[in-house]
Design a protein around this motif. Structure first.
Motif, mmCIF file in Angstrom:
data_model
loop_
_atom_site.group_PDB
_atom_site.id
_atom_site.type_symbol
_atom_site.label_atom_id
_atom_site.label_comp_id
_atom_site.label_asym_id
_atom_site.label_seq_id
_atom_site.Cartn_x
_atom_site.Cartn_y
_atom_site.Cartn_z
ATOM 1 N N ALA A 156 4.136 5.832 -5.493
ATOM 2 C CA ALA A 156 4.068 5.789 -7.011
ATOM 3 C C ALA A 156 2.892 6.494 -7.277
ATOM 4 O O ALA A 156 2.852 7.401 -8.441
ATOM 5 N N ASN A 157 1.574 6.638 -6.567
ATOM 6 C CA ASN A 157 0.557 7.418 -7.311
ATOM 7 C C ASN A 157 0.849 9.188 -6.955
ATOM 8 O O ASN A 157 0.436 9.580 -7.816
ATOM 9 N N HIS A 158 1.386 9.194 -5.747
ATOM 10 C CA HIS A 158 1.755 10.625 -5.631
ATOM 11 C C HIS A 158 2.748 11.131 -6.581
ATOM 12 O O HIS A 158 2.741 12.280 -7.114
ATOM 13 N N MET A 171 0.638 -1.522 0.070
ATOM 14 C CA MET A 171 0.061 -0.077 -0.105
ATOM 15 C C MET A 171 0.934 1.274 0.162
ATOM 16 O O MET A 171 0.546 2.124 -0.986
ATOM 17 N N LYS A 172 1.875 1.321 0.843
ATOM 18 C CA LYS A 172 2.741 2.228 0.697
ATOM 19 C C LYS A 172 3.511 2.739 -0.569
ATOM 20 O O LYS A 172 3.738 3.657 -0.881
ATOM 21 N N ARG A 173 3.908 1.635 -1.145
ATOM 22 C CA ARG A 173 4.570 1.795 -2.378
ATOM 23 C C ARG A 173 3.503 2.171 -3.390
ATOM 24 O O ARG A 173 3.923 2.958 -4.222
ATOM 25 N N GLU A 174 2.382 1.819 -3.276
ATOM 26 C CA GLU A 174 1.422 2.335 -4.408
ATOM 27 C C GLU A 174 1.160 3.733 -4.043
ATOM 28 O O GLU A 174 0.930 4.384 -5.016
ATOM 29 N N GLY A 224 1.982 -2.824 -16.264
ATOM 30 C CA GLY A 224 0.992 -3.233 -15.178
ATOM 31 C C GLY A 224 0.219 -1.817 -14.632
ATOM 32 O O GLY A 224 -0.808 -2.204 -13.736
ATOM 33 N N ASN A 225 0.680 -0.670 -14.904
ATOM 34 C CA ASN A 225 -0.100 0.327 -14.526
ATOM 35 C C ASN A 225 -0.619 1.327 -15.725
ATOM 36 O O ASN A 225 -0.821 2.770 -15.522
ATOM 37 N N GLU A 226 -0.845 0.654 -16.822
ATOM 38 C CA GLU A 226 -1.209 1.430 -18.198
ATOM 39 C C GLU A 226 -2.466 2.091 -17.726
ATOM 40 O O GLU A 226 -2.412 3.460 -18.170
ATOM 41 N N ASN A 227 -3.560 1.453 -17.297
ATOM 42 C CA ASN A 227 -4.695 2.236 -17.148
ATOM 43 C C ASN A 227 -4.736 3.462 -16.078
ATOM 44 O O ASN A 227 -5.282 4.416 -16.114
ATOM 45 N N LEU A 228 -3.907 2.951 -15.169
ATOM 46 C CA LEU A 228 -3.774 4.204 -13.956
ATOM 47 C C LEU A 228 -3.191 5.382 -14.414
ATOM 48 O O LEU A 228 -3.478 6.589 -14.070
ATOM 49 N N PHE A 229 -2.128 5.139 -15.255
ATOM 50 C CA PHE A 229 -1.439 6.339 -15.937
ATOM 51 C C PHE A 229 -2.434 7.178 -16.812
ATOM 52 O O PHE A 229 -2.256 8.383 -16.774
ATOM 53 N N LEU A 230 -3.069 6.433 -17.613
ATOM 54 C CA LEU A 230 -3.907 7.057 -18.532
ATOM 55 C C LEU A 230 -5.137 7.623 -17.925
ATOM 56 O O LEU A 230 -5.650 8.905 -18.307
#
Length: 230
Positions: free
Chosen positions: A45-47, A39-42, A123-129
């Motif tokens: 990464a989101n920040h 969770m902390k890594r995510e 693995g984070n394509e949709n998150l990025f888009l």
């Protein structure tokens, strides 16, 4: 002797049960710790992702990506990149071609820089888009509010609102994706459209009302001329 054997067996059972309970407890703690670390890594990464996208879109405004077909082209390019494949498609509309050119000449460079800072696209394509399009839409909304102002009044109908848009919008670009994205969000905020109303329906509605508005305008001009003659 039999009593001693029973006591020894019971002791072993107790020790085994305690060992099992301890292993279960240790496993649960490890699972909790791993979930917390993930969770902390995510979160990190989101920040990083949102921070870098904010800075990136401060200097560029690719509003054509707000076209759903153009966004789909970009999504396909992102997945093709992650899997090391070459993506090719026949682009029907200009904004789809713009999306491909934008990826090739600009966005791919930004992605490489972002990955060097620690964000993993695979693995984070949709998150990025999603983050990119949400921030782009947010910026776009602010741009057109500044340009058009709050032009819909409290008692205006949907038809009134669209007519006002047609009057203030640049005729050449009134169906441009940035303007359509703004108008859709603006009318949803005003309670004149439901949140699930698509951009394609929005364009169809505008074209329909534009035709009616043009016909009403012609009738009004004819009636005025006839009144002046009479």
């Amino acid at each position: 002797m039999l009593k001693a054997m029973k006591q020894k067996l019971n002791h072993k059972r107790i020790m085994l049960a305690e060992g099992t309970a301890q292993r279960i407890e240790d496993y649960a703690e490890n699972q909790h710790r791993e979930a917390f670390e993930k969770m902390k890594r995510e979160e990190t990464a989101n920040h990083l992702l949102h921070q870098e996208i904010d800075k990136y879109l401060y200097t560029i405004h690719p509003s054509f990506l707000l076209n759903p077909d153009a966004a789909k082209v970009l999504q396909n390019r992102l997945f093709a990149r992650s899997h090391g494949k070459f993506f090719f498609s026949f682009h029907v509309i200009s904004e789809m071609r713009l999306a491909t050119d934008f990826y090739n000449t600009d966005l791919s460079i930004f992605i490489r820089l972002l990955e060097k800072k620690g964000f993993q696209l695979t693995g984070n394509e949709n998150l990025f888009l999603t983050a990119l399009l949400n921030k782009l839409s947010e910026n776009n909304y602010r741009i057109y509010v500044d340009r058009y102002g709050y032009f819909v009044n409290e008692n205006d109908t949907l038809q009134d609102a669209v007519y006002k848009y047609l009057e203030i919008a640049d005729d050449k670009n009134k169906f441009e994706s940035g303007r359509i994205d703004f108008l859709r969000k603006y009318l949803i905020n005003k309670g004149l459209l439901s949140p699930d109303y698509t951009k394609k329906k929005m364009i169809k509605l505008i074209k329909s009302l534009e035709k009616r508005h043009s016909e009403d305008y012609k009738v009004t001009r004819l009636e005025k001329r006839m009144t002046e003659i009479g």
